[in-house]
Design a protein around this motif. Structure first.
Motif, PDB file in Angstrom:
ATOM      1  N   GLU A 140       0.825  -1.211   0.000  1.00 56.54           N
ATOM      2  CA  GLU A 140       0.000   0.000   0.000  1.00 56.54           C
ATOM      3  C   GLU A 140       0.855   1.256   0.000  1.00 56.54           C
ATOM      4  O   GLU A 140       0.543   2.222  -0.703  1.00 56.54           O
ATOM      5  N   VAL A 141       1.922   1.255   0.769  1.00 55.33           N
ATOM      6  CA  VAL A 141       2.813   2.411   0.825  1.00 55.33           C
ATOM      7  C   VAL A 141       3.470   2.640  -0.529  1.00 55.33           C
ATOM      8  O   VAL A 141       3.546   3.776  -1.018  1.00 55.33           O
ATOM      9  N   ILE A 142       3.933   1.565  -1.164  1.00 55.86           N
ATOM     10  CA  ILE A 142       4.558   1.688  -2.481  1.00 55.86           C
ATOM     11  C   ILE A 142       3.535   2.178  -3.502  1.00 55.86           C
ATOM     12  O   ILE A 142       3.837   3.028  -4.346  1.00 55.86           O
ATOM     13  N   ALA A 143       2.306   1.704  -3.420  1.00 52.61           N
ATOM     14  CA  ALA A 143       1.261   2.143  -4.344  1.00 52.61           C
ATOM     15  C   ALA A 143       0.971   3.637  -4.159  1.00 52.61           C
ATOM     16  O   ALA A 143       0.768   4.361  -5.141  1.00 52.61           O
ATOM     17  N   GLN A 144       0.959   4.097  -2.914  1.00 51.05           N
ATOM     18  CA  GLN A 144       0.737   5.518  -2.667  1.00 51.05           C
ATOM     19  C   GLN A 144       1.891   6.359  -3.197  1.00 51.05           C
ATOM     20  O   GLN A 144       1.679   7.433  -3.765  1.00 51.05           O
ATOM     21  N   HIS A 145       3.121   5.885  -3.040  1.00 49.18           N
ATOM     22  CA  HIS A 145       4.274   6.633  -3.555  1.00 49.18           C
ATOM     23  C   HIS A 145       4.250   6.672  -5.077  1.00 49.18           C
ATOM     24  O   HIS A 145       4.594   7.695  -5.671  1.00 49.18           O
ATOM     25  N   TRP A 146       3.868   5.571  -5.721  1.00 51.88           N
ATOM     26  CA  TRP A 146       3.789   5.560  -7.171  1.00 51.88           C
ATOM     27  C   TRP A 146       2.700   6.501  -7.672  1.00 51.88           C
ATOM     28  O   TRP A 146       2.879   7.187  -8.677  1.00 51.88           O
TER      29      TRP A 146
END
Length: 145
Positions: free
Chosen positions: A6-12
């Protein structure tokens, strides 16, 4: 999904937003450069007012008080935005938020009273003070009988 995914998806998502925003700005600037006028006439960069040539110089000296009042306006305008945000969330903030907003308004009013007292908002020139010199009266010309 796991927390790291989820964190990586938000950063992307944020990275894609930034890339699209910068790309859109660059596209608008490039479009204006390609499609903009290329006229290089004699009076192209001459300032004019309502189709008539300017009379006098365009470089006017403004009073420092003009800029001071403009800064005060911006400061109080931004604080009015804070009060608007507070007013939209008044039900959630309750009495504590009301007391905080009251203190905020009182501090603003104190600042405004201070500005009025030091005459920072006056546009008129300072009044001239006439200095009256004391005169000495000479008693040497007395009429004696």
């Amino acid at each position: 999904m796991s927390t790291t995914t989820e964190v990586i998806a938000q950063h992307w998502a944020f990275a894609v937003f930034l890339i699209v925003a910068v790309g859109l700005c660059c596209a608008m600037l490039a479009g204006a450069w390609f499609l903009g006028g290329k006229a290089r006439g004699r009076y192209t960069n001459t300032p004019f007012e309502s189709g008539a040539p300017a009379v006098g110089t365009t470089h006017l000296r403004m009073s420092a008080k003009f800029y001071l009042v403009a800064m005060f306006f911006v400061i109080f305008d931004v604080e009015a935005l804070y009060l608007y945000a507070w007013s939209t969330a008044i039900r959630e903030s309750g009495w504590v938020g009301f007391v905080e907003a009251t203190i905020f308004i009182l501090v603003l009013l104190a600042g405004l009273v201070y500005l009025v007292r030091i005459r920072a908002l006056d546009w008129a020139p300072a009044p001239r003070r006439v200095v009256v010199k004391p005169t000495t009266i000479s008693h040497s010309n007395r009429h004696t009988q």
